[in-house]
Structures are given as structure tokens and as C-alpha cells.
Scaffold this active site. Structure first.
Site, mmCIF file in Angstrom:
data_model
loop_
_atom_site.group_PDB
_atom_site.id
_atom_site.type_symbol
_atom_site.label_atom_id
_atom_site.label_comp_id
_atom_site.label_asym_id
_atom_site.label_seq_id
_atom_site.Cartn_x
_atom_site.Cartn_y
_atom_site.Cartn_z
ATOM 1 C CG ASP A 293 -2.207 0.827 0.927
ATOM 2 O OD1 ASP A 293 -2.155 1.714 0.054
ATOM 3 O OD2 ASP A 293 -3.234 0.620 1.605
HETATM 4 C C1 NOJ Z 1 -4.076 3.818 0.167
HETATM 5 C C2 NOJ Z 1 -5.244 2.907 0.331
HETATM 6 O O1 NOJ Z 1 -5.152 2.239 1.550
HETATM 7 C C3 NOJ Z 1 -5.378 1.872 -0.782
HETATM 8 O O2 NOJ Z 1 -6.604 1.217 -0.621
HETATM 9 C C4 NOJ Z 1 -5.266 2.515 -2.123
HETATM 10 O O3 NOJ Z 1 -5.432 1.558 -3.122
HETATM 11 C C5 NOJ Z 1 -3.914 3.187 -2.204
HETATM 12 N N1 NOJ Z 1 -3.812 4.225 -1.191
HETATM 13 C C6 NOJ Z 1 -3.659 3.787 -3.564
HETATM 14 O O4 NOJ Z 1 -4.381 4.932 -3.735
#
Ligand code: NOJ
Length: 767
Positions: A293
Site C-alpha cells: 500500500d
Molecule cells: C491507500 C489505500 O489504503 C489503498 O486502498 C489505495 O489503493 C492506495 N492508497 C492507492 O491509492
């Protein structure tokens, strides 16, 4: 995330809305066809160490979806072969431009994989995933994913950070909006549907996108419901509750998995060798790639398991995170780690191979660009709108529908001259209807409840008055009197209350789950007029609406319905569509009951034993619970009313005794059936739910567990016998030896309308 307008290009291909069920393992999980494998190997053989590391690097041109972490020299990085994946490039022009730098400007000409948070649609928005799950209709949800894939891929986005398959038992957690609720069985069914919808029959179809099951794993168990918080999850709970939807996604060939932000029992999920390597790869055979993430690799330092970037890279990479989203730490450290021998070259090759395999499978080498000449395609747009409306209609859950003047208040009669007052801050708020992660949707695409109701009123000679009354979170009562006047002068009042669209989703946890601001005060005042009130609740989580539940005659849970919110709601309120949704999360009476979920353990001192077991009557005092609140939720998992009524026959089981050994060998299965009858005078859709409970086993099992469901549409008076089967997949659990097996004991089986009703049949599970 809210972005600037963009034009969706022509969707020149016809929309194959029927979701393919083919498994994609051959393209992603397995090594792929020999030619693809040979191509990957040939590329790998020509890459420098730095170019290999470049494939592990994912960057975003901006910080729309995470904390600021500047990447200033993107073009240079791309030309150097230092970018394998990107996120947040959203238009065909953007993706084509960046792709050209990679394909024409870098030595190896390897295309970039563009990813995006396409969570419930791209430009056409469907209900938020929690709402979609309330449909209990995986096939429909698969169609929404397919449609989203077509819109996203038309812009060069061939990778979606969806589905979020985190089990969530705490409505304070804002991200409960993004998943399919609290149940692992249902969550697994939706995980499969999304993966099939996004990835289609074949990844190299230009309208297919590779899916990403996230957030691996346990993110939904954040302590206190506080986003990003620590989790403590026993291995049994991890395996039995949080892992199954991921396993289902892997089983259906999901190409990528995103590692989560949370620490699990002290080990960050993005540096967790047990989950990322032992479970995901060794036990499940996952051969796609794991993306961290946003800056999660950097965050392992903040968690406290690395003092510097090099150690963070080492821990995450060796644990099994292949691609580093936005922290740049792999880019700057992995080559050095390989040179020093701390990371074996084979480990690096394994990650690069997995990333390249997906790029080959998507056909990116042959077709790196997408067309930019755009003409809106009316046929596709009309299909999208119809699908969005249908998905919204299926997501609504009717919580109350009491009689008012002798008949249930809903559906409303559309009689000429009828005066309707539409009140509430959400009745005309296009932006809020989109919910969290609204991607490329535009508020101007939205049809609000007010606009759809005005259109309906004008068409059928009804009079509509509108007053917001208050703001979503405001405390001013300046708008109350206008709203009260409108209510007093109406025959029926529709109130659109709830949360703002961005009160849920990432970084949007709440410590309270009431109606915000002074909305409840307005509601109480309006109900006090004695007029019939229909409350439409918009939110990204269950809200504790105990007062409304008791005093408002009709309550419809609408979640955030997406682009077609208004038409779907109006059709439902007037009975052109029926509310057929069922809750996929328990609705608490108050925030103090949280976490609350139907599939809990019984304890040694249950307040009420759900199946009347136990030798003694429960003591009235020394029982689990609160002195000021019941244990039961306001509305249980699986609950939802319709405009008709249904009855169930007792569940019939095919055997009184079954051998657990034979179940484990796959030689014995139990057939379960029940007859469901429409006892009302309207047609309607019932969602029959099969639950089990196991007793006498080596570890305690939940008071109920969902193990099957079927939607059935019945005419008045019509009945249908529904057949289910229980075998090893449904009856095995993680036992005292941490083996997944069925065990001797008693099995109770319900076929019921929700998790709190029904009478079980009993079966003996012998040795
Ligand atoms: C953080 C989020 O937790 C995740 O779900 C998302 O896909 C990513 N950022 C990318 O934007």
C-alpha cells in the site's frame, strides 16, 4: 478521491456484461503459456540489476491518495527504466504520454502498468461496495466490475486496486464502506465476483484489467476502528475470518494483492513473511505479485521494525512485497542489498518475473497505448446508467415499513394531487451521493433524489416541496421552520438524512455513529407533526438510528447509491422496484456495542442461548452483556424487509448422521432444503440464507455461520423448494491442532431469512 473532469472516450466495443467465469490462473497465477514464460525470461536475461529493481518501483504523479511523498523526476525515472508501475494517471492522454516515455524512451522498452482506485466504478459510479454487497447478488456485482473495467481500460488504466476484501466488524472504521461487510463466506463470494468481472475471460482482452485483492491482511480489525491502527488477531481467527476472501480471490486467479498498513500481532502486514510468503505463496500457490500500500514499505520504520530505509527494504522485500508503492525505498536500496548478498538474485528475479508476467498477460507489450479520439458512445452510456440504477435498487435495505393509515407506508401511491415534502441535507447533494472513492465520476453526472422526484411529481401531477432543513453536520436550526412548514403542508414526507459522502472511506473513522449534527433533532420535530415520514438514510457505514427505528414508520438504508441514486430511489419508493437488499453488517443500537457481529462465539455465560442449548436457564445476572444495553443489534446481519412477506418450511436434511471422516475425504455431503413461500400479495425477491452451528468440537465455533444463500423471485402465493449442500468446504474449520478439518459433533442447520431467525435441524457428525 475527487478528480478533475475528463472525457470518457468511445467505448467502441460492445459491452459483454455477462461476466465470464473462466479462471485466470493460467495467465497470472501459473507460469502462463510457454511462449509468455520464454518472453519474460528473455527480457529478464537482458536486464541490468538496476532495471530489474526499476520494475519494483511504483510512483504516483501526485499525492491524491496518500500522504505527500514527492516524486519529482518522474520522466527521468521512466526513461531510466526505474518505473514498473504508476498510479493516479487517469486519462488516456496522461497514460499514453507516460507510456511513450517508457516504451520509446527506455532501453528495455518495457511498458508501465497503470493502476487506479477504481473501487465502485470509474466514471459511471455504482453504489459503494458495502451497498453493492447488500444485494447479495455476486453476479450483478461482477457486471458492475466488468463495466468499470471497460471504462478504466479505455483510458489506459489496466490495473484496479479493487476488490477490498477486508472483513469489517466495526462500523467506526471508515473503510467498512469499501468492503462486503462482516462475513467471510459472503465476502469470498463477492471477492470471486469482482475478480472475474475485472479480469474477464482473458487479461489480454483490451477491456480487461488486472484486479488487486486488498488489504492483505487483517486491516479491518483495526483496534478501536481507528484507521491504520494495530491489529491483534489469533492465527485461528486470521485463517477462519480474515483470510478466506483473499484465498477465494487467489483461487479465481487474482493477479495482484496489496499488502496492508496494519501490524498483525506486532509484525507489519507489509513485512510479514508468515502471511505474504507462508500463507499466500506456499500454501495457496499465488504466483502474481504483491504491491505494497501507499508508502507502507517506508512505514515499517515507523512501526518500529527497521531503523533505516535499507532495513525497511530488506524486511519488506524478503517477506514477500514485490512492488513498492510510492516510497521509493526499493529503488534506492534493493540493488545494494543484492550486491551485498543480503537479497539473493533469485528473489529479485522472482518478483520481476511476476510483474512482467502480468504485463505480458495484459498484452501491454503489443498494445501499450489506447485511443485518444473520443466520441461518447450513447449505447454504452445507456447500458452503464441502466446497470448503475439496477445495482442501486438492489442495494437498498428496507429496515422498517409500518402501517400508516391501515397499510404499510411503502410503496407510496403516486396519486394525482398528492403533496410530497422532500426534506434533508442529502436530498439534493450530488457530490455526497457518490460516496468515497468517487474516481472519475462527476457530480454533474449524478441524478439526485430531488431531481428524480421532481421529474416524477411533474409527470404524475403530484406537488413536491423541498427544504434541506439543516446541513449534514451543522447545528444551526435556521432551516427548521421552512422544513416544518413543508412537512405540515404535505401528505407524506420523505427525509434524506445521513452522513456526508466523505465521512467514510480511508482516514474517515468516526468515534460516534449517530446521525451527525442536528439531523436527528430535525427528524424528531418532523415526525412530531404526525405526518407519515419515510426516512432514507445515506451512509457508508451502519448508523445507530435507534430512535428512528422506533418512531419513523418507514426507513430505507440507501448507502451511497452512485450515479443513478435518484431514479433508483424514486422507483423504489413508488414500488416500480422492490427493495431486495439484506444487511451484510450488523447495525448496532449504539456505538458502545461495537465490535458487533452475528458470527460471534457463545461464551460460557450467554445471555440467551440462540438454540436453547445448555442444561440450565441462563442466570439473569451473571451473564455476558451490559447493564444498560441489550446484546442484540438493532438490525441483524442478513436482515431486510420487502414489499411482500415470505414464510419458510422447516429445513429438511438428507441424513440424520454423517461421518466426519467421509466429509473430510470428500465422500459425504449433506443436502439441505426448505420451501420458501411468498405469503403477501405482491411479487418479491427473498434471500434465503443457510446457517450452521457446530457443537462438541475441539474449539468453540460461532453461534451461527453463513454457508449458503439463494435469491429467489416469487409471485404472490408461489413457493419454491431451495436446495443447498454442505460438504468439506462448509463444515471444516481450523481446529485445536490448527488443521482445517470437519470433526465429530453436532451440526445445526438453518434455512432462514436472516441470522437471527429460523429453527434449526440437527445432524449428528459421527467419527
Ligand atoms: C491507500 C489505500 O489504503 C489503498 O486502498 C489505495 O489503493 C492506495 N492508497 C492507492 O491509492
Amino acid at each position: 478521491m475527487q478528480r478533475n473532469p475528463s472525457i470518457i472516450p468511445v467505448l467502441v466495443w460492445l459491452l459483454p456484461l455477462a461476466v465470464q467465469t473462466g479462471r485466470l490462473a493460467a495467465q497470472t497465477g501459473d507460469l502462463g503459456p510457454p511462449q509468455a514464460q520464454a518472453r519474460v525470461d528473455a527480457l529478464l536475461g537482458r536486464m541490468t540489476l538496476e532495471e530489474k529493481v526499476g520494475q519494483l518501483n511504483q510512483i504516483s504523479p501526485d499525492s491524491t491518495t496518500g500522504p505527500k511523498q514527492a516524486v519529482e523526476n518522474a520522466d527521468e525515472l521512466i526513461r531510466n527504466g526505474s518505473v514498473g508501475g504508476m498510479l493516479n494517471a487517469v486519462t488516456a492522454r496522461e497514460t499514453n504520454g507516460l507510456q511513450r516515455e517508457a516504451v520509446e524512451g527506455s532501453r528495455m522498452h518495457i511498458p508501465i502498468l497503470f493502476g487506479l482506485d477504481v473501487i465502485h466504478g470509474f466514471r459511471t459510479l455504482f453504489p459503494i461496495p458495502l451497498g453493492l454487497s447488500a444485494s447479495w447478488d455476486p453476479a450483478l456485482v461482477g457486471q458492475t466490475a466488468r463495466y468499470a473495467a471497460q471504462e478504466a481500460s479505455s483510458q489506459g488504466v489496466r490495473w484496479v486496486f479493487s476488490p477490498m476484501v477486508d472483513i469489517a466488524r466495526d462500523p467506526r472504521w471508515g473503510r467498512i464502506a469499501e468492503g462486503a461487510g462482516e462475513d467471510p463466506y459472503l465476502g469470498s463470494a463477492f471477492a470471486r465476483a469482482y475478480v472475474r468481472g475485472y479480469q474477464g475471460e482473458s487479461l489480454d482482452n483490451p477491456t480487461s484489467v488486472v484486479a488487486c485483492a486488498k488489504h492483505f491482511v487483517g486491516y479491518g480489525a483495526a483496534e478501536g476502528g481507528r484507521d491504520y491502527n494495530t491489529t491483534e488477531i489469533s492465527e485461528r481467527t486470521l485463517r477462519g475470518v480474515y483470510l478466506p476472501p483473499f484465498q477465494a480471490a487467489v483461487g479465481d486467479g487474482v493477479g495482484t494483492v496489496m499488502s496492508a498498513f496494519n501490524a498483525i500481532n506486532g509484525v507489519p502486514a507489509s513485512a510479514n513473511a508468515f502471511t505474504l510468503t507462508q500463507v499466500l505463496r506456499t500454501e495457496w500457490g499465488f504466483r502474481g505479485f504483491v504491491d505494497s500500500d501507499w508508502t507502507a514499505v517506508r512505514e515499517v520504520m515507523l512501526h518500529g521494525i527497521a531503523d533505516d530505509e535499507r532495513t525497511a527494504a530488506l524486511r519488506s522485500f524478503l517477506a514477500g512485497v514485490d512492488m513498492d508503492m510510492q516510497s521509493g525505498i526499493y529503488l534506492h536500496n534493493v540493488a545494494g542489498l543484492v550486491r551485498s548478498g543480503q537479497v539473493p538474485m533469485e528473489r529479485l528475479d522472482e518478483s520481476v518475473r511476476a510483474i512482467l508476467r502480468i504485463k505480458v498477460a495484459l498484452g501491454l507489450f503489443e498494445h501499450p497505448y489506447v485511443g485518444e479520439a473520443v466520441v461518447p458512445d450513447p449505447a454504452a452510456a445507456a447500458l452503464g446508467a441502466t446497470l448503475a440504477r439496477k445495482a442501486a435498487e438492489e442495494s437498498f435495505v428496507l429496515l422498517e415499513n409500518r402501517k400508516f393509515g391501515g397499510a404499510p407506508l411503502l410503496p407510496l401511491a403516486a396519486s394525482k394531487g398528492r403533496r410530497i415534502a422532500l426534506l434533508g441535507p442529502l436530498a439534493d447533494s450530488a457530490e455526497d451521493m457518490l460516496g468515497c472513492w468517487s474516481c472519475q465520476a462527476e457530480p454533474s453526472d449524478m441524478v439526485t433524489l430531488r431531481s428524480a422526484l421532481s421529474e416524477r411529481a411533474a409527470r404524475q401531477g403530484m406537488h413536491l416541496s423541498f427544504a434541506p432543513g439543516t446541513e449534514v453536520s451543522g447545528t444551526s436550526e435556521a432551516g427548521f421552520s421552512k422544513a416544518m412548514d413543508a412537512a405540515r403542508n404535505a401528505d407524506v414526507v420523505v427525509m434524506a438524512l445521513g452522513e456526508s459522502g466523505h465521512s467514510s472511506g480511508e482516514a474517515s473513522s468516526r468515534s460516534d455513529i449517530n446521525l451527525p449534527g442536528n439531523q436527528e433533532k430535525l427528524l424528531e420535530a418532523v415526525v412530531g407533526t404526525g405526518k407519515p415520514v419515510v426516512l432514507v438514510v445515506f451512509s457508508g457505514r451502519p448508523l445507530s438510528i435507534a430512535w428512528a427505528s422506533e418512531h419513523v414508520p418507514a426507513v430505507l438504508m440507501a448507502w451511497f447509491p452512485g450515479t443513478q441514486a435518484g431514479p433508483a430511489l424514486v422507483r423504489t419508493l413508488f414500488g416500480d422496484a422492490e427493495p431486495a437488499g439484506r444487511l451484510t453488517v450488523s447495525v448496532p443500537r449504539s456505538v458502545g456495542q461495537v465490535p458487533i457481529y452475528y458470527n460471534h462465539l457463545n461464551t460460557g455465560r450467554p445471555r440467551v442461548d440462540p438454540i436453547g442449548l445448555g442444561a440450565t436457564k441462563p442466570d439473569p445476572y451473571f451473564v455476558t452483556g451490559y447493564i444498560d444495553q441489550e446484546n442484540t443489534p438493532l438490525y441483524p446481519f442478513g436482515y431486510g424487509l420487502t414489499y411482500t412477506s415470505f414464510s419458510y418450511s422447516p429445513a429438511h436434511v438428507s441424513a440424520a448422521t454423517l461421518s466426519s471422516k467421509d466429509i473430510n475425504l470428500g465422500k459425504a455431503r449433506l443436502a439441505v432444503s426448505a420451501e420458501v413461500r411468498n405469503t403477501g400479495n405482491r411479487e418479491g425477491t427473498e434471500t434465503a440464507q443457510l446457517y450452521i452451528r457446530l457443537r462438541g468440537t475441539s474449539v468453540a465455533r460461532p453461534v451461527r455461520e453463513l454457508k449458503g444463500f439463494q435469491r429467489v423471485h416469487l409471485a404472490p402465493g408461489e413457493s419454491r423448494r431451495l436446495e443447498f449442500e454442505l460438504g468439506r468446504d462448509e463444515l471444516a474449520f481450523w481446529n485445536a491442532d490448527m488443521k482445517e478439518a470437519a470433526e465429530p459433533g453436532s451440526l445445526y442447520v438453518w434455512v432462514a431469512p436472516d441470522s437471527a431467525r429460523g429453527t434449526p435441524a440437527k445432524v449428528e457428525l459421527a467419527e
